[in-house]
Design an enzyme around this catalytic site. Structure first.
Site, short mmCIF file in Angstrom:
data_model
loop_
_atom_site.label_atom_id
_atom_site.label_comp_id
_atom_site.label_asym_id
_atom_site.label_seq_id
_atom_site.Cartn_x
_atom_site.Cartn_y
_atom_site.Cartn_z
N ASP A 1 0.82 -1.21 0.00
CA ASP A 1 0.00 0.00 0.00
C ASP A 1 0.85 1.26 0.00
O ASP A 1 1.51 1.58 1.00
CB ASP A 1 -0.90 -0.02 1.23
CG ASP A 1 -1.69 1.26 1.40
OD1 ASP A 1 -2.16 1.79 0.38
OD2 ASP A 1 -1.84 1.71 2.55
N SER B 1 -0.02 4.31 2.78
CA SER B 1 0.28 4.27 4.21
C SER B 1 1.74 3.88 4.37
O SER B 1 2.41 3.55 3.39
CB SER B 1 -0.64 3.28 4.95
OG SER B 1 -0.41 1.95 4.51
N ASN C 1 3.11 2.01 7.43
CA ASN C 1 3.42 1.04 8.48
C ASN C 1 3.17 -0.38 8.00
O ASN C 1 2.42 -0.61 7.05
CB ASN C 1 2.57 1.31 9.73
CG ASN C 1 2.84 2.67 10.32
OD1 ASN C 1 2.18 3.65 9.99
ND2 ASN C 1 3.83 2.76 11.18
N TRP D 1 1.75 -4.05 9.35
CA TRP D 1 1.11 -4.81 10.42
C TRP D 1 0.57 -6.13 9.87
O TRP D 1 0.17 -6.23 8.71
CB TRP D 1 0.00 -4.01 11.10
CG TRP D 1 -1.23 -3.74 10.28
CD1 TRP D 1 -1.51 -2.62 9.57
CD2 TRP D 1 -2.34 -4.63 10.07
NE1 TRP D 1 -2.73 -2.73 8.95
CE2 TRP D 1 -3.26 -3.95 9.23
CE3 TRP D 1 -2.66 -5.91 10.52
CZ2 TRP D 1 -4.46 -4.54 8.82
CZ3 TRP D 1 -3.85 -6.50 10.11
CH2 TRP D 1 -4.74 -5.82 9.28
N TYR E 1 -8.91 3.06 10.36
CA TYR E 1 -9.23 3.22 8.94
C TYR E 1 -10.70 3.60 8.81
O TYR E 1 -11.44 3.60 9.79
CB TYR E 1 -8.95 1.92 8.18
CG TYR E 1 -7.51 1.49 8.21
CD1 TYR E 1 -6.55 2.12 7.42
CD2 TYR E 1 -7.10 0.45 9.03
CE1 TYR E 1 -5.23 1.72 7.44
CE2 TYR E 1 -5.77 0.04 9.06
CZ TYR E 1 -4.85 0.68 8.26
OH TYR E 1 -3.53 0.29 8.29
N ASP F 1 -2.23 5.81 -5.15
CA ASP F 1 -2.44 4.91 -4.02
C ASP F 1 -2.82 3.51 -4.48
O ASP F 1 -3.93 3.28 -4.97
CB ASP F 1 -3.54 5.51 -3.13
CG ASP F 1 -3.78 4.72 -1.87
OD1 ASP F 1 -3.02 3.76 -1.61
OD2 ASP F 1 -4.72 5.05 -1.13
N THR G 1 -6.15 1.85 -2.87
CA THR G 1 -7.51 2.34 -3.16
C THR G 1 -7.96 1.78 -4.50
O THR G 1 -7.23 1.84 -5.48
CB THR G 1 -7.53 3.89 -3.20
OG1 THR G 1 -7.22 4.39 -1.90
CG2 THR G 1 -8.90 4.40 -3.62
#
Length: 419
Positions: A108, A111, A113, A115, A151, A296, A299
């Protein structure tokens, strides 16, 4: 967001309740290929769009516009909109630990980070996805700092850990990298997701808790030939060629006679650029000014300010349906709709009806939806998502702080296909 029972049932029936978990990880399905051309190719898998998921995504954006979707969480920059992965379509393999534990993730660019579900998570979403087991990794270091992120259609809490992360099974590894392991995942979107977690490829400015970013670490460690990652989303019938290329761009994926057009990033954080025109018929959404836009991969649609997007949908004959998505009365005759032209730094990137109309099927019924959705943001941002990137092979150059677009090849040669 509260999901109406009818929508919940539709999502379950559409996606298959017993099939919401990604397919088991196997060596063959997650092969990272490096051929004679020296490109490292990460295969990407596409989840076909569905009416319930797209409707949920649009509805969550509209309902949350009042306060929720633009709310910020602790320590997050206040002028940056939050994201929604309800219908993110492209995911691929990523590994953490020694020996590597492999997950399916969204790569992505919106963003910053990383996880994945942790083994302490007991949320429904975690129970049906792959979870990271720290005790099985000899290189894992416990951090324990709480982590949370919000989100548009879901939230999660977790703790931080440190380990080796890599693309695929063990390609371009970054050692001693801090990532988050979820302990609680809230929201239906995580349950129906085919991906396990998210790998952010944005800049430091939007990293929650100012954690180090993967792209920054790749550049610092010189893990790639060049700090460039490009995405080819399998234009037309070449879904098997969908791939992320590490370290550069593959010219065999560019339509013959075309080349890359490079645009400087205007505001580091997101991959944000200036768009100089978004035109359809006599309507100019940018009103002869610059439209700030982010590129992005997380999206699905082309997203913009609600008023401008309403005009675009009006021009193509799409109207909001009861589910909240812009749809067409019929799928007949759509090839005659006007072309939308996106102009960036002197070059025009047309999107034809074939490229911006989404044909989705749910419960045996097929409907055609608009690839344009409205979303209020503080800066009036546009988002060039997968609808745009399926037509234009897109490269993210971290070293030069540029984004590049080239017309995607409809039928790339076999050597350029992902394995």
């Amino acid at each position: 967001m509260l999901v109406p029972p009818s929508l919940f049932v539709a999502i379950v029936l559409c996606c298959g309740w017993m099939d919401v978990r990604a397919s088991p990880i196997t060596t063959a399905s997650n092969t990272i290929s490096r051929r004679a051309d020296n490109y490292v190719r990460v295969p990407l898998y596409r989840r076909e769009p569905s009416m319930p998921r797209l409707a949920q995504a649009v509805r969550s954006e509209e309902e949350d516009n009042d306060n929720t979707v633009m709310k910020t969480i602790r320590r997050r920059p206040k002028d940056l909109p939050l994201k929604d992965f309800t219908d993110a379509q492209y995911y691929g393999p990523f590994s953490i630990g020694s020996p590597p534990q492999t997950f399916q993730v969204i790569f992505d660019t919106g963003s910053s980070n990383i996880w994945i579900p942790g083994d302490a998570c007991r949320s429904v979403a975690c129970l049906i996805h792959h979870k990271f087991t720290p005790s099985s990794s000899s290189s894992f270091v416990q951090d324990g700092t709480p982590f949370e992120i919000q989100y548009g259609s879901g939230a999660l809490e977790g703790v931080l850990g440190v380990d080796t992360v890599a693309f695929g099974h063990h390609t371009a590894p970054v050692h001693n990298f801090t990532f988050a392991m979820s302990t609680v995942e809230r929201g239906l979107s995580w349950i129906v997701a085919r991906f396990d977690g998210i790998v952010g490829l944005g800049f430091d400015e939007i990293s929650v808790d100012k954690l180090p970013t993967l792209f920054g670490a790749l550049a610092a460690e010189k893990s790639l030939p060049e700090p460039v990652i490009s995405f080819f989303f399998g234009y037309e019938k070449t879904a098997k060629a969908s791939q992320m290329i590490l370290g550069g761009v593959d010219k065999d994926l560019v339509e013959p006679g075309h080349d890359f057009h490079w645009i400087d990033i205007t505001v580091p954080g997101y991959w944000q650029i200036d768009v100089h025109g978004i035109d359809i018929g006599d309507f100019d959404a940018c009103k002869s000014k610059k439209c700030p836009a982010i590129v992005d991969t997380g999206t699905s649609l082309v997203v913009g300010p609600p008023e401008e997007v309403r005009e675009i949908n009006r021009a193509i004959g799409a109207t909001l349906n009861s589910g909240g998505a812009a749809s067409f009365p019929s799928c007949e005759g759509l090839d005659d709709l006007p072309t939308l032209d996106v102009t960036i730094s002197g070059r025009t990137f047309p999107l034809t009806p074939k490229e911006y109309v989404l044909k989705v099927t749910a419960l045996g019924q097929t409907q055609c939806l608009s690839g344009f959705a409205g979303l209020e943001t503080p800066q009036g941002l546009w988002i060039l998502g997968d609808v745009f990137m399926r037509r234009y092979y897109t490269a993210f150059d971290y070293g030069n702080k540029q984004v590049g677009f080239a017309r995607a090849r409809a039928n790339p040669p076999p050597a350029a296909e992902a394995t």
